[in-house]
Design an enzyme around this catalytic site. Structure first.
Site, PDB file in Angstrom:
ATOM      1  N   ARG A 146      72.078  58.825 -32.878  1.00 12.35           N
ATOM      2  CA  ARG A 146      71.509  58.876 -31.529  1.00 12.35           C
ATOM      3  C   ARG A 146      70.083  58.344 -31.486  1.00 12.35           C
ATOM      4  O   ARG A 146      69.498  58.205 -30.409  1.00 12.35           O
ATOM      5  CB  ARG A 146      71.514  60.327 -31.009  1.00 12.35           C
ATOM      6  CG  ARG A 146      72.888  60.910 -30.815  1.00 12.35           C
ATOM      7  CD  ARG A 146      72.813  62.366 -30.411  1.00 12.35           C
ATOM      8  NE  ARG A 146      72.706  62.557 -28.990  1.00 12.35           N
ATOM      9  CZ  ARG A 146      73.717  62.909 -28.189  1.00 12.35           C
ATOM     10  NH1 ARG A 146      74.915  63.113 -28.672  1.00 12.35           N
ATOM     11  NH2 ARG A 146      73.528  63.058 -26.899  1.00 12.35           N
ATOM     12  N   TYR A 149      68.640  55.443 -29.253  1.00 15.52           N
ATOM     13  CA  TYR A 149      68.387  55.806 -27.849  1.00 15.52           C
ATOM     14  C   TYR A 149      67.186  56.751 -27.761  1.00 15.52           C
ATOM     15  O   TYR A 149      66.233  56.487 -27.024  1.00 15.52           O
ATOM     16  CB  TYR A 149      69.645  56.464 -27.287  1.00 15.52           C
ATOM     17  CG  TYR A 149      69.581  56.838 -25.823  1.00 15.52           C
ATOM     18  CD1 TYR A 149      69.651  55.862 -24.828  1.00 15.52           C
ATOM     19  CD2 TYR A 149      69.481  58.178 -25.436  1.00 15.52           C
ATOM     20  CE1 TYR A 149      69.624  56.221 -23.484  1.00 15.52           C
ATOM     21  CE2 TYR A 149      69.458  58.532 -24.095  1.00 15.52           C
ATOM     22  CZ  TYR A 149      69.531  57.552 -23.114  1.00 15.52           C
ATOM     23  OH  TYR A 149      69.502  57.910 -21.793  1.00 15.52           O
ATOM     24  N   GLU A 151      64.755  57.615 -29.918  1.00 17.29           N
ATOM     25  CA  GLU A 151      63.452  57.106 -30.356  1.00 17.29           C
ATOM     26  C   GLU A 151      63.013  55.915 -29.499  1.00 17.29           C
ATOM     27  O   GLU A 151      61.817  55.724 -29.268  1.00 17.29           O
ATOM     28  CB  GLU A 151      63.484  56.717 -31.840  1.00 17.29           C
ATOM     29  CG  GLU A 151      63.757  57.889 -32.787  1.00 17.29           C
ATOM     30  CD  GLU A 151      62.594  58.891 -32.889  1.00 17.29           C
ATOM     31  OE1 GLU A 151      61.705  58.908 -32.027  1.00 17.29           O
ATOM     32  OE2 GLU A 151      62.609  59.673 -33.851  1.00 17.29           O
ATOM     33  N   ASN A 178      71.342  65.364 -17.913  1.00 13.07           N
ATOM     34  CA  ASN A 178      72.711  64.882 -17.642  1.00 13.07           C
ATOM     35  C   ASN A 178      73.018  64.818 -16.147  1.00 13.07           C
ATOM     36  O   ASN A 178      72.956  65.832 -15.453  1.00 13.07           O
ATOM     37  CB  ASN A 178      73.753  65.801 -18.283  1.00 13.07           C
ATOM     38  CG  ASN A 178      73.672  65.784 -19.790  1.00 13.07           C
ATOM     39  OD1 ASN A 178      72.656  66.190 -20.353  1.00 13.07           O
ATOM     40  ND2 ASN A 178      74.707  65.322 -20.447  1.00 13.07           N
ATOM     41  N   VAL A 191      80.963  63.172 -20.869  1.00 11.49           N
ATOM     42  CA  VAL A 191      81.869  64.301 -20.753  1.00 11.49           C
ATOM     43  C   VAL A 191      82.522  64.412 -19.368  1.00 11.49           C
ATOM     44  O   VAL A 191      83.737  64.638 -19.271  1.00 11.49           O
ATOM     45  CB  VAL A 191      81.173  65.619 -21.185  1.00 11.49           C
ATOM     46  CG1 VAL A 191      80.058  66.025 -20.240  1.00 11.49           C
ATOM     47  CG2 VAL A 191      82.175  66.720 -21.345  1.00 11.49           C
ATOM     48  N   SER A 193      83.047  62.102 -16.955  1.00 10.52           N
ATOM     49  CA  SER A 193      84.010  61.024 -16.680  1.00 10.52           C
ATOM     50  C   SER A 193      85.237  61.167 -17.584  1.00 10.52           C
ATOM     51  O   SER A 193      86.385  61.030 -17.113  1.00 10.52           O
ATOM     52  CB  SER A 193      83.347  59.651 -16.856  1.00 10.52           C
ATOM     53  OG  SER A 193      82.525  59.643 -17.991  1.00 10.52           O
ATOM     54  N   PRO A 278      73.288  67.633 -29.457  1.00 11.85           N
ATOM     55  CA  PRO A 278      72.437  68.800 -29.169  1.00 11.85           C
ATOM     56  C   PRO A 278      73.267  70.021 -28.775  1.00 11.85           C
ATOM     57  O   PRO A 278      74.239  69.905 -28.032  1.00 11.85           O
ATOM     58  CB  PRO A 278      71.564  68.330 -28.001  1.00 11.85           C
ATOM     59  CG  PRO A 278      71.570  66.843 -28.098  1.00 11.85           C
ATOM     60  CD  PRO A 278      72.934  66.475 -28.623  1.00 11.85           C
TER      61      PRO A 278
END
Ligand code: NAD
Ligand code: UDP
Length: 315
Positions: A146, A149, A151, A178, A191, A193, A278
């Site tokens: 991840r 994205y 960093e 989100n 999640v 969609s 996460p």
């Protein structure tokens, strides 16, 4: 006749999920909108209904390259946002965040435009502070899947604040949590969609891990309202400011709600949890409430109903 006080506004990533709603809102407010997009994850179908508007322009352009254009405000949204999309070409993802920020900040500096960055709750990584406040510095793996994205977005925030301090640029940084709603890409792997598409097809609902990880879901109209309010705050307010819905749900709860709202016969199945996923995420939105006079209005059930309706029509 067009109102002369209205502005010309550049939206990078304007053909994407959030960008297309932002184009629509700013046009409805009477502004001229220039949508810049390379259509990496965005689609013309998202903005097709705006194309006949004489105050709407589309420029096919990659923000990794300089852009010369005259505008009053810039919303910098260009960047794939779903983990599946941003991990497909991770080097390009970092370039888009970092080179894209440098190019857009350079443009804003030259033309003295105000500029807003679509940052993300991912700057908090897998947070050890809960709910997340803007003062929390985050817990981010710099070398994981991840990281391109997370960093990239963190570096973009750094660039925004250095341009602000060094060049007195007028900046706004939104940390978006989100967000879901109509015009999400049906195959983007996110999640909401995924679960809706699976439920409408009566296929298994794929919960990653045990499904006890949490997210807080904001409906797109609320989010866009927050971005526009942030842009119009006084120049001394830069953010970063969390924009999201503080109602937290586990992923299993989301799956069950979507099954119930769609009347689907789908069953929940478990798949491995992706690395660095996460465990919890929930925005503290005190700053947004106090500084923007903003808070979300659409509850999860209302938002999911309209999103389900969108995907039903798409099918
Ligand atoms: P999206 O993938 O639907 O939209 C991104 C848009 O950027 C697409 O139209 C894509 O084609 C365009 N793009 C990508 N790379 C580009 C490049 N190099 N040059 C020009 N255009 C490029 O994603 P979204 O959900 O609409 O997210 C928009 C922004 O909001 C992103 O910056 C994302 O990081 C941020 N954000 C979104 C969420 C969310 O839940 N949707 C959460 C946090 C942050
Ligand atoms: N997720 C899931 N099943 C899916 C897609 C996602 O269980 O089909 C989980 C994912 O592991 C994460 C959460 O849902 O814990 C949110 O994932 P998403 O990709 O939407 O966004 P993130 O917040 O992880 O960037």
């Amino acid at each position: 006749m067009k109102n002369l006080v209205n502005k010309r506004i550049l939206i990078t990533g304007g053909a994407g999920f959030l960008g297309s709603h932002l184009c629509e809102k700013l046009l409805a407010e009477g502004h001229e909108v220039v949508c810049v997009d390379n259509f990496y994850t965005g689609r013309k179908s998202n903005i097709k209904h705006l194309m006949s508007n004489p105050y709407f322009e589309i420029v096919r352009h990659d923000v990794c390259f300089p852009l010369y254009i005259e505008v009053d405000e810039i919303y910098n949204l260009a960047c794939p946002a779903s983990p599946v999309h941003y991990q497909f070409d991770p080097v390009q993802t970092t370039k888009t965040s970092v080179h894209g920020a440098i190019n857009m900040l350079g443009l804003a500096k030259r033309i003295k435009a105000k500029i807003l960055q679509a940052s993300t709750s991912e700057v908090y990584g897998d947070p050890s502070v809960h709910p997340q406040t803007e003062s929390y510095w985050g817990n981010v793996n710099p070398i994981g899947f991840r990281s391109c994205y997370d960093e990239g977005k963190r570096c973009a925030e750094t660039l925004f604040f250095d341009y602000h301090r060094q060049h007195k640029l007028r900046i706004k940084v939104a940390r978006i949590f989100n967000t879901y709603g109509p015009r999400m890409h049906p195959n983007d792997g996110r999640v909401v969609s995924n679960f809706i598409m699976q439920a409408l097809g009566n296929e298994d609902i794929t919960v990653y891990g045990d499904g006890r990880q949490t997210r807080s879901f904001c409906y797109v109209d609320d989010l866009i309202d927050g971005l526009v309010k942030l842009m119009s705050t006084p120049d001394d307010f830069t953010g970063p400011v969390n924009i999201g819905n503080p109602v937290e749900s586990t992923i299993v709860e989301i799956a069950e709600k979507i099954i119930s709202l769609t009347g689907s016969s789908s069953k929940i199945v478990h798949r491995p949890l992706p690395s660095d996923d996460p465990m919890q995420r929930n925005p503290d939105i005190t700053l947004a409430k106090n500084s923007l006079g903003w808070e979300p209005k659409v509850n999860l059930e209302q938002g999911l109903r309209s999103t389900i309706e969108y995907f039903r029509q798409l099918l």
